[in-house]
Design a protein around this motif. Structure first.
Motif, short mmCIF file in Angstrom:
data_model
loop_
_atom_site.label_atom_id
_atom_site.label_comp_id
_atom_site.label_asym_id
_atom_site.label_seq_id
_atom_site.Cartn_x
_atom_site.Cartn_y
_atom_site.Cartn_z
N LEU A 20 3.78 22.57 9.77
CA LEU A 20 4.40 22.62 8.45
C LEU A 20 3.40 22.42 7.32
N SER B 87 6.35 9.40 4.37
CA SER B 87 7.59 8.83 4.86
C SER B 87 8.72 9.46 4.05
N GLY C 39 -8.54 2.94 5.57
CA GLY C 39 -7.11 3.13 5.75
C GLY C 39 -6.52 4.37 5.09
N TYR D 44 14.56 5.74 13.19
CA TYR D 44 13.14 5.64 12.78
C TYR D 44 13.06 5.32 11.29
N ALA E 150 0.83 -1.20 0.00
CA ALA E 150 0.00 0.00 0.00
C ALA E 150 0.86 1.25 0.00
N LEU F 48 5.28 -1.72 8.64
CA LEU F 48 5.64 -1.24 7.30
C LEU F 48 4.77 -1.84 6.19
N ILE G 36 -4.01 -2.36 4.96
CA ILE G 36 -5.01 -2.03 5.96
C ILE G 36 -6.19 -1.38 5.27
N GLY H 169 0.40 5.20 1.24
CA GLY H 169 -0.47 6.16 1.90
C GLY H 169 -0.28 7.50 1.21
N ASN H 170 0.03 8.52 1.99
CA ASN H 170 0.19 9.85 1.42
C ASN H 170 1.66 10.19 1.17
N ALA I 41 -0.15 5.62 9.45
CA ALA I 41 0.08 5.85 10.88
C ALA I 41 0.21 4.52 11.62
N VAL J 148 3.11 5.52 14.40
CA VAL J 148 3.63 6.88 14.59
C VAL J 148 3.41 7.38 16.02
N ALA K 64 10.58 5.28 9.32
CA ALA K 64 9.71 6.17 8.53
C ALA K 64 10.50 7.33 7.94
C1 LIG Z 1 6.15 17.08 8.16
C2 LIG Z 1 6.17 15.70 8.71
C3 LIG Z 1 6.11 15.51 10.07
C4 LIG Z 1 6.11 14.23 10.61
N1 LIG Z 1 6.04 14.10 11.95
C5 LIG Z 1 6.02 12.85 12.50
C6 LIG Z 1 5.88 12.67 13.89
O1 LIG Z 1 5.78 13.64 14.65
N2 LIG Z 1 5.84 11.41 14.38
C7 LIG Z 1 5.90 10.32 13.56
O2 LIG Z 1 5.83 9.21 14.05
N3 LIG Z 1 6.03 10.45 12.23
C8 LIG Z 1 6.09 11.70 11.68
N4 LIG Z 1 6.19 11.84 10.32
C9 LIG Z 1 6.26 10.63 9.49
C10 LIG Z 1 4.88 10.16 9.04
O3 LIG Z 1 3.93 10.31 10.06
C11 LIG Z 1 4.94 8.68 8.70
O4 LIG Z 1 5.90 8.48 7.70
C12 LIG Z 1 3.60 8.12 8.22
O5 LIG Z 1 3.73 6.73 8.09
C13 LIG Z 1 3.18 8.72 6.89
O6 LIG Z 1 1.92 8.23 6.53
P1 LIG Z 1 1.51 8.07 5.00
O7 LIG Z 1 0.05 7.84 4.98
O8 LIG Z 1 2.03 9.21 4.20
O9 LIG Z 1 2.23 6.72 4.61
P2 LIG Z 1 3.34 6.44 3.49
O10 LIG Z 1 4.53 7.26 3.79
O11 LIG Z 1 2.74 6.55 2.15
O12 LIG Z 1 3.65 4.92 3.80
C14 LIG Z 1 4.36 4.57 4.95
C15 LIG Z 1 4.32 3.08 5.17
O13 LIG Z 1 3.01 2.71 5.50
C16 LIG Z 1 2.54 1.71 4.62
N5 LIG Z 1 1.12 1.96 4.42
C17 LIG Z 1 0.50 3.11 4.06
N6 LIG Z 1 -0.82 2.94 4.00
C18 LIG Z 1 -1.07 1.65 4.32
C19 LIG Z 1 -2.25 0.86 4.40
N7 LIG Z 1 -3.47 1.35 4.15
N8 LIG Z 1 -2.10 -0.44 4.74
C20 LIG Z 1 -0.89 -0.97 5.00
N9 LIG Z 1 0.25 -0.27 4.93
C21 LIG Z 1 0.16 1.02 4.59
C22 LIG Z 1 3.38 1.85 3.37
O14 LIG Z 1 3.46 0.63 2.69
C23 LIG Z 1 4.71 2.26 3.95
O15 LIG Z 1 5.43 1.16 4.41
C24 LIG Z 1 6.19 13.10 9.75
C25 LIG Z 1 6.25 13.29 8.38
C26 LIG Z 1 6.24 14.58 7.84
C27 LIG Z 1 6.28 14.76 6.37
#
Ligand SMILES: Cc1cc2nc3c(=O)[nH]c(=O)nc-3n(C[C@H](O)[C@H](O)[C@H](O)COP(=O)(O)OP(=O)(O)OC[C@H]3O[C@@H](n4cnc5c(N)ncnc54)[C@H](O)[C@@H]3O)c2cc1C
Ligand SMILES: NC(=O)c1ccc[n+]([C@@H]2O[C@H](COP(=O)([O-])OP(=O)(O)OC[C@H]3O[C@@H](n4cnc5c(N)ncnc54)[C@H](OP(=O)(O)O)[C@@H]3O)[C@@H](O)[C@H]2O)c1
Lengths: 247, 435
Positions: free
Chosen positions: B288, B47, B82, B386, B41, B162, B168, B43-44, B114, B119, B388
């Motif tokens: 941000l 990471s 999800g 970390y 998958a 991961l 999800i 997400g947004n 998340a 997270v 992520a």
């Molecule tokens: C400005 C900024 C601030 C941040 N601050 C924090 C913080 O304070 N604390 C913290 O913990 N993190 C923080 N992060 C990191 C961010 O919260 C994590 O990287 C989070 O996982 C991003 O979510 P995403 O939906 O973009 O997932 P993605 O980055 O797209 O994917 C991350 C992982 O999740 C998996 N995934 C996504 N969606 C699903 C799904 N539906 N089912 C199964 N697996 C899935 C993907 O395969 C990948 O392995 C921050 C990031 C940014 C850009």
């Protein structure tokens, strides 16, 4: 009369419809989400409730099965306040598929024009009786001029446009209104894997444009707006030239 | 179901990937996809490194699976798809008195992301990580649909896992009661690391986070601002959001003198005696996000974030790290220091009790060397990097930091025996490999 509003959404599983339903839910309007995939409609109904719709229900609707219209009409009649309807139904088989099997024409026209038109036609008297209400009909820029790539779909949409303009002429007499919506390219399931897309708009943008058009009682909108100018140019090409183009 | 080739990057924009990507809009489409062609998958893509990349493979974009499936205002239990973002949930539910129990620094993270990175937020010291508030996960695996509940191995491999156990589709979350959609925020200055750690250790606020000046040296090493927050009710005008960065910034935009100047001004902005203000919740949690694509400020080459957590008794290592970072003159203004509470149940989750430090670096050769070195220091101190945020760690580093990795890989293999859900990160670090 109360100032309650109900929106019947036809083709509510489309992502464009989903965005529009959310926007009216946020305004506190009731929703009836109609379509074929009941599990998905139930999910959207829950979503709309969480976002502010006082009630949101999923009901079956198949444009090709007029028997399915009864339940919707009964449900609408039971709602108090203003009745509104937004039509997002439509289908666009590839032109090559239609060339190979011309019987597909009937289904395309039914989904994109005659099916929803029949339902709206039966809803119209209820709206007239209540002296209010808006019908949103989603057509397409493809209905503005027949093109090599999708002229059967375009023809169905053109028919729908003409129907909507007549219906507007009728409903305006009793205080109702009709908005014809002509989207350009929108980023939905229908177009996700098509080649040659440009200036693609997110469904949320289209939903906001439609809502604004309802508020301002616009007659026909292009969304995003610049498609009005693109289509003006396309419509202005003389037929002897146009027939040789493949755009 | 249709696939389309898409090229995309993680938030740091250093690595990119091209994948045949599908974008299901409903649960039945997702089930069909996972039966026909199982894929990890997306997400947004918040990471930073390669956790969300699958170059040359397939991927499933979850952003259209974004609906709220049910909410009980009595208990605060939310059932949500999800792909729904946490910012959306905060916007809808804060006015009703509920927030996601844990929110990372960006509201653009999805529920799936998340969970998959387990997270943490500004309340980790009280509330733990995201996974600790998940009541149920509906997972689409290459072997079919599964419903996971806390306390099971499958659940603990999925929290922070991961995305390797499956996609999800939806999750039930316990939301956290809040007073409303504004924050009372207190900011206090600390003139050096010892003063900063004392402030952090003495904080009793529900939410707290430290901004650290990663360019300060000597007497001022480790100086920063501690921000503490409590939710409240009241009327604050909504912040204007959604500005965009029109182009990749030129290299000098974040050059050392400019960053030092900025940090100095940023530090002095808070009066020595501290101050308290009222802010919309978005401004506190997602500062941000106001500039939609601020990652472009680092220019075409992108940037890295290094984030580690060090055990509480390793403050000398923290001091050494800060010295190295300040001396390198590579850091950007975005640097965070925060105290974390005890760890949760995720088998390879990042959070553990200690201090977490996060610093952004422009993507330059020297930054990679520095980050490798910081990684070694973390490993030796018994800390963790970390995932992520990571694009540079080595397999050996990660193995020493995450001792449950083999157990995790064994559990993951039960859900995805053929390794269809591997990503660039799991391949780079051989996370699932037999070792
Ligand atoms: C400005 C900024 C601030 C941040 N601050 C924090 C913080 O304070 N604390 C913290 O913990 N993190 C923080 N992060 C990191 C961010 O919260 C994590 O990287 C989070 O996982 C991003 O979510 P995403 O939906 O973009 O997932 P993605 O980055 O797209 O994917 C991350 C992982 O999740 C998996 N995934 C996504 N969606 C699903 C799904 N539906 N089912 C199964 N697996 C899935 C993907 O395969 C990948 O392995 C921050 C990031 C940014 C850009
Ligand atoms: N995307 C674009 O670029 C674009 C441009 C111009 C106009 N439009 C129009 O915008 C509208 C929404 O389309 P979309 O892009 O969101 O694509 P979509 O997801 O394919 O939406 C089409 C909708 O019509 C429904 N439908 C089709 N046949 C039906 C039938 N026989 N009975 C009941 N429902 C039926 C579909 O329901 P199921 O889920 O059950 O299939 C779906 O809800 C359509 O009218 C389309 O023609 C789209």
């Amino acid at each position: 009369m109360s100032n309650e509003n109900t929106w019947l959404i036809l083709g509510a599983t489309s992502s464009m419809a989903r965005a529009f339903s959310r926007a009216v839910a946020q305004r506190g309007h009731h929703l009836i989400l109609a379509g074929r995939d009941m599990a998905d409609l139930e999910a959207s109904a829950a979503d709309c409730t969480a976002r502010g719709a006082p009630t949101a229900r999923a009901l079956p609707f198949d444009a090709r099965d007029p028997k399915s219209f009864e339940g919707l009409l009964t449900a609408m009649q039971a709602q108090t306040g203003t009745l509104n309807c937004a039509v997002f139904v439509g289908s666009m088989p590839a032109q090559e598929a239609i060339d190979a099997d011309p019987t597909l024409i009937t289904g395309t026209v039914t989904d994109s024009f005659t099916g929803p038109a029949e339902l709206v036609q039966r809803l119209a008297p209820m709206m007239e009786e209540r002296g209010a209400g808006t019908v949103v009909g989603v057509g397409s820029v493809a209905g503005d001029r027949g093109r090599l790539g999708n002229y059967v779909y375009g023809a169905a949409k053109a028919g729908f446009h003409t129907y909507l303009s007549g219906l507007r002429n009728r409903l305006t007499r009793s205080g109702g209104h009709v908005v014809t919506v002509k989207p350009g390219f929108v980023d939905t399931a229908m177009t996700y894997d098509l080649d040659g897309m440009f200036l693609v708009a997110p469904p949320e943008k289209v939903a906001q444009d439609i809502l604004r058009a309802c508020d301002k009682r616009k007659n026909t909108i292009y969304t995003p707006f610049f498609w009005r100018y693109i289509m003006r140019i396309i419509k202005s090409v003389p037929e002897p030239i146009f027939k040789k183009l493949s755009i | 179901m249709s696939w389309k080739s898409r090229t995309y990057t993680g938030w740091g924009r250093v690595h990119s990937a091209t994948s045949d990507t599908a974008r299901p809009e409903r649960a039945s489409h997702l089930s069909r996809l996972m039966a026909e062609a199982p894929a990890p998958a997306l997400g947004n893509l918040r990471s930073y490194g390669d956790a969300c990349l699958n170059d040359g493979g397939k991927a499933i974009d979850m952003l259209r699976m974004d609906r709220i499936l049910g909410f009980d205002p009595e208990t605060g239990v939310l059932n949500v798809e999800g792909g729904c973002t946490l910012g959306t949930l905060a916007r809808i539910f804060a006015p009703q008195g509920w927030l996601p129990a844990v929110m990372p620094g960006t509201g653009f993270a999805t529920v799936g992301g998340a969970i998959a990175n387990d997270v943490h937020g500004k309340n980790h010291h009280h509330m733990g990580s995201f996974g600790q508030h998940v009541l149920e996960i509906t997972l689409e695996t290459p072997k079919g649909k599964e419903v996971l509940t806390p306390g099971t191995a499958g659940f603990n491999a999925t929290i922070g896992g991961l995305g390797q156990t499956g996609v999800i589709q939806s999750a039930k979350l316990q939301m956290l009661a809040c007073k409303g959609d504004v924050m009372m925020v207190t900011e206090r200055r600390a003139e050096n690391l010892d003063a900063f750690l004392a402030l952090i250790n003495g904080s009793t606020a529900s939410y707290s986070v430290g901004w650290i000046d990663a360019t300060a040296q000597g007497e001022a090493l480790g100086r920063g601002i501690l921000e503490e927050g409590e939710t409240g009710a009241g009327l604050v005008p909504a912040a204007k959001r959604g500005k965009r960065v029109p182009f990749n910034a030129p290299g000098f935009a974040l050059s050392p003198p400019i960053v030092r100047m900025f940090n100095n001004a940023y530090f002095r902005r808070v009066p020595a005696a501290g101050r308290t203000t009222v802010k919309p919740i978005d401004d506190f949690f997602f500062p941000l996000d106001k500039i939609y694509d601020w990652n472009k400020l680092y220019g075409k080459k992108g940037f890295h974030q290094f984030q580690c957590v060090l055990p509480l008794d390793q403050t000398e290592v923290l001091r050494e790290m800060l010295k190295k970072i300040a001396r390198s003159a590579l850091a950007s203004p975005l640097a965070v220091l925060k105290r974390m509470g005890p760890e949760g149940d995720g088998m390879i989750s990042f959070p553990m009790e200690g201090y977490t430090l996060a610093v952004d670096f422009r993507n330059k050769g020297r930054a990679e060397d520095l980050i490798a070195h910081l990684g070694d220091m973390t490993a030796q101190a018994g800390g963790r990097v970390y995932l992520a945020k990571d694009a540079l760690a080595s397999e050996a580093q990660i193995r020493s930091m995450y001792p449950n990795l083999n157990d995790w890989a064994a559990e993951v293999a039960k859900h995805d025996p053929e390794g269809r859900l591997n990503t660039d990160m799991t391949r780079r670090l051989n996370l699932r490999g037999p070792k």
